[in-house]
Design a protein around this motif. Structure first.
Motif, mmCIF file in Angstrom:
data_model
loop_
_atom_site.group_PDB
_atom_site.id
_atom_site.type_symbol
_atom_site.label_atom_id
_atom_site.label_comp_id
_atom_site.label_asym_id
_atom_site.label_seq_id
_atom_site.Cartn_x
_atom_site.Cartn_y
_atom_site.Cartn_z
ATOM 1 N N LYS A 1 14.441 28.049 -20.653
ATOM 2 C CA LYS A 1 14.694 27.026 -19.497
ATOM 3 C C LYS A 1 16.262 26.979 -19.315
ATOM 4 N N VAL A 2 16.984 27.560 -20.210
ATOM 5 C CA VAL A 2 18.597 27.898 -19.924
ATOM 6 C C VAL A 2 18.691 28.982 -18.736
ATOM 7 N N PHE A 3 17.920 30.159 -19.050
ATOM 8 C CA PHE A 3 17.994 31.270 -18.260
ATOM 9 C C PHE A 3 17.735 30.640 -16.568
ATOM 10 N N VAL A 4 16.851 30.107 -16.548
ATOM 11 C CA VAL A 4 16.325 29.466 -15.125
ATOM 12 C C VAL A 4 17.313 28.604 -14.502
ATOM 13 N N ASP A 5 17.615 27.711 -15.516
ATOM 14 C CA ASP A 5 18.961 26.945 -15.100
ATOM 15 C C ASP A 5 19.851 27.726 -14.171
ATOM 16 N N LEU A 6 20.405 28.439 -15.298
ATOM 17 C CA LEU A 6 21.630 29.296 -15.017
ATOM 18 C C LEU A 6 21.318 30.404 -13.685
ATOM 19 N N TYR A 7 20.247 30.917 -13.472
ATOM 20 C CA TYR A 7 19.656 31.610 -12.458
ATOM 21 C C TYR A 7 19.555 30.804 -11.086
ATOM 22 N N LYS B 1 21.500 28.339 -10.680
ATOM 23 C CA LYS B 1 23.010 27.744 -10.573
ATOM 24 C C LYS B 1 23.861 28.710 -9.916
ATOM 25 N N GLY B 2 22.956 30.156 -9.728
ATOM 26 C CA GLY B 2 23.668 31.180 -9.212
ATOM 27 C C GLY B 2 24.758 31.962 -10.359
ATOM 28 N N LYS B 3 24.482 31.961 -11.485
ATOM 29 C CA LYS B 3 25.550 32.650 -12.401
ATOM 30 C C LYS B 3 24.765 33.517 -13.183
ATOM 31 N N ILE B 4 23.519 33.793 -12.952
ATOM 32 C CA ILE B 4 22.645 35.008 -13.493
ATOM 33 C C ILE B 4 22.219 36.024 -12.329
ATOM 34 N N TYR B 5 22.632 37.073 -12.537
ATOM 35 C CA TYR B 5 22.264 38.083 -11.084
ATOM 36 C C TYR B 5 21.691 39.258 -11.873
ATOM 37 N N ARG B 6 20.889 40.189 -11.141
ATOM 38 C CA ARG B 6 20.214 41.548 -11.441
ATOM 39 C C ARG B 6 21.086 42.667 -10.637
ATOM 40 N N GLY B 7 21.487 43.596 -11.289
ATOM 41 C CA GLY B 7 21.892 44.662 -10.591
ATOM 42 C C GLY B 7 22.187 45.982 -11.449
ATOM 43 N N VAL B 8 22.406 47.127 -10.505
ATOM 44 C CA VAL B 8 22.808 48.484 -11.109
ATOM 45 C C VAL B 8 24.342 48.277 -11.615
ATOM 46 N N PHE C 1 22.890 39.983 -15.956
ATOM 47 C CA PHE C 1 24.105 39.667 -16.183
ATOM 48 C C PHE C 1 24.307 38.179 -15.878
ATOM 49 N N LEU C 2 24.988 37.664 -16.694
ATOM 50 C CA LEU C 2 25.719 36.354 -16.706
ATOM 51 C C LEU C 2 27.132 36.318 -16.273
ATOM 52 N N LYS C 3 27.561 35.407 -15.307
ATOM 53 C CA LYS C 3 28.922 35.403 -14.629
ATOM 54 C C LYS C 3 29.488 34.814 -15.696
ATOM 55 N N MET C 4 30.733 35.106 -16.373
ATOM 56 C CA MET C 4 31.549 34.086 -17.265
ATOM 57 C C MET C 4 32.677 33.786 -17.101
ATOM 58 N N ASP C 5 33.055 34.062 -16.041
ATOM 59 C CA ASP C 5 34.604 33.719 -15.601
ATOM 60 C C ASP C 5 34.691 32.010 -15.596
ATOM 61 N N GLU C 6 33.911 31.444 -14.805
ATOM 62 C CA GLU C 6 33.892 30.042 -14.657
ATOM 63 C C GLU C 6 33.585 29.296 -15.908
ATOM 64 N N LEU C 7 32.336 29.824 -16.603
ATOM 65 C CA LEU C 7 31.589 29.248 -17.562
ATOM 66 C C LEU C 7 32.478 29.106 -18.708
ATOM 67 N N TYR D 1 29.673 23.172 -23.715
ATOM 68 C CA TYR D 1 30.121 22.332 -22.491
ATOM 69 C C TYR D 1 29.271 22.166 -21.216
ATOM 70 N N GLU D 2 28.621 23.441 -21.338
ATOM 71 C CA GLU D 2 27.720 23.559 -20.079
ATOM 72 C C GLU D 2 26.500 22.438 -20.085
#
Length: 513
Positions: A155-161, A163-170, A360-366, A509-510
């Motif tokens: 549920k948290v993975f889907v929620d963060l995805y 919200k634009g906080k999870i991305y996939r990349g090389v 990856f999960l974007k960590m700066d704002e979180l 907090y999230e």
């Protein structure tokens, strides 16, 4: 009892512990009293209690029993962690001893073995805690892969995805060749290692002149795609702008580039650039549009780009290549050298920087609210000297690589369409709905979708621990989460301050404000 009789704990302790258990003395339910909540740092199911656990659990027990004596409603939640890398390694080892290779099994077959192993070994550490007399609320025992715990993670993975906080990349990741999975930066332990500094001769094309390059990893010359010097280095001012050199033994012609990244003081001031196998080289490769040649298989042996060394282990290649360079007259000298080498925290093998497709999960704002909370003592670290360590981590936080190339764990809820692209959803049924809409094909069937084979990093489940043990992700308004959360005290080891503690604060907090 005579005065000289010795105290026999085996006669006394089981009797009283059984009495406490029969009378449910450690169980807590929400009521009108002030709550006092502690969650156990969940030990790995692979583990046995060691002295660190003993000390840690004893301190928690003292705090919990004191709170009960103060009239508080004390709740101490026990449980265990599924420990993806460690557990999968144990199961693979066990199967190997039985003559079974993991690669010969389907995912489902392997997971059956893993669950059997967990049922057999997973309870050992909890029964040891009972032997210690730990006053945990055993009715609340949780495991990070219990159905509702896994649902929380997905549920948290889907929620963060969403919200634009999870991305996939090389990206360049830390690769563990033993476990054959990516690791996060925090799972790499740096140790001072005695090695060698090899000075290699790169011939300047069209001349008899050699540029000397110092490296600790001569085996990676097979992936070299440039040589870099500092534009301010007087030693290389006379090089033509279009200068090229020949990679020793390999014979490949590569450009000489100029960048102030190169440290004039280190070695000879000339740097070989291997974009597939060094994070800084990768950045140079991106900047100058260099070719990327990945020379390693996932297990740390050399692939087809290794030429005559293909199939050999990376460290055997290092020894062989030193001999080959020397006999070809391409080795200037070798010096003893001490440097910091990254090792996998889980398997203790030297990690390989490797380009890999990961999540990856974007960590700066979180991470901002979690940094502020510790700096202003809303969350207090004891002793307070750890505030500086915490601040350093949080101010330099990098995106979290949350995917692992394993089967034991929560499988990533991303589903790939036969026509390309993917959708992210909590269930296969929801994924199918999204996939039909995305592809414009109402006849698309579930078996045409392929779920991402990777699982989530174990810490991606344990960062939710104080919330998910009270089912606060799936049922955010339930009575227990409102009563018991936030927890009061946490007793844990400083080495997981970032791995676990910081991330729990971030999740708090999230998901609980």
């Amino acid at each position: 009892m005579k005065i000289d009789d010795k105290y026999a704990p085996q006669q006394i302790e089981p009797k009283w512990y059984d009495y406490w258990m029969r009378h449910d003395m450690f169980h807590s339910e929400p009521d009108e009293r002030e709550p006092y909540t502690v969650v156990i740092p969940p030990p790995n199911v692979t583990g046995m209690l060691h002295m660190g656990h003993m000390l840690n659990e004893t301190i928690q027990d003292v705090l919990v029993r004191r709170a009960r004596m103060q009239g508080k409603n004390a709740c101490w939640v026990p449980g265990t962690d599924h420990a993806s890398i460690a557990t999968e390694a144990k199961v693979v080892q066990k199967l190997k001893a039985e003559g079974i290779d993991k690669s010969s099994l389907t995912r489902e077959e392997f997971l059956r073995h893993a669950w059997e192993w967990k049922e057999k070994h997973g309870g050992i550490i909890l029964s040891q805690l009972r032997k210690l007399g730990a006053s945990c609320d055993w009715a609340r025992t949780k495991f990070t892969m219990d159905p509702e715990m896994s649902r929380s993670v997905i549920k948290v993975f889907v929620d963060l995805y969403n919200k634009g906080k999870i991305y996939r990349g090389v990206r360049m990741v830390n690769w563990d060749p033993a476990a054959q999975t990516a690791l996060s930066d925090e799972e790499v332990v740096y140790r001072e290692s005695q090695g060698k500094l090899y000075y290699l001769r790169y011939r300047l094309e069209g001349t008899d002149r050699y540029l000397i390059v110092a490296t600790t990893r001569p085996e990676t010359i097979l992936g070299d795609t440039a040589l870099c010097v500092n534009p301010d280095d007087e030693r290389y001012k006379d090089l033509p702008q279009d200068a090229r050199v020949v990679v020793p033994l390999v014979g490949r012609s590569i450009p000489v580039i100029r960048d102030s990244y190169v440290d004039i003081e280190f070695g000879t001031g000339a740097l070989k650039v291997t974009p597939a196998h060094d994070v800084n080289d990768y950045m140079l490769g991106e900047k100058y549009n260099l070719e990327t040649i990945d020379i390693f298989n996932d297990d740390g042996t050399l692939n087809e780009h290794g030429g005559r060394y293909a199939g050999m282990d990376r460290f055997a290649v290092r020894e062989q290549i030193e001999r080959d360079l020397a006999s070809a007259g391409l080795l200037e000298k070798v010096e003893a050298y001490t440097n910091n080498v990254g090792y996998s925290e889980r398997t203790s093998v030297a990690i390989e920087p490797k380009l890999s497709m990961q999540w990856f999960l974007k960590m700066d704002e979180l991470s901002k609210p979690a940094l502020q909370a510790v700096m202003d003592d809303t969350v207090r670290l004891v002793p307070s000297k750890f505030k500086n360590v915490y601040r350093h981590w949080m101010e330099n936080v990098r995106d979290w690589c949350i995917s692992r190339q394993l089967w034991w764990g929560q499988q990533i809820p991303a589903y790939y369409l036969p026509t390309g692209g993917y959708v992210v959803a909590e269930t296969p049924e929801q994924a199918l709905e999204l996939a039909r809409a995305k592809s414009g094909n109402p006849d698309l069937s579930l078996h045409e979708l392929r779920q991402d084979p990777d699982v989530l990093d174990t810490w991606f489940s344990s960062w939710l621990w104080p919330i998910s043990v009270f089912d606060g992700i799936n049922r955010p308004d339930n009575e227990e989460i409102r009563y018991y959360y936030p927890t009061n005290d946490l007793v844990t080891a400083p080495d997981i301050l970032f791995f676990w503690v910081a991330r729990m604060i971030i999740a708090g907090y999230e998901y609980r404000g």
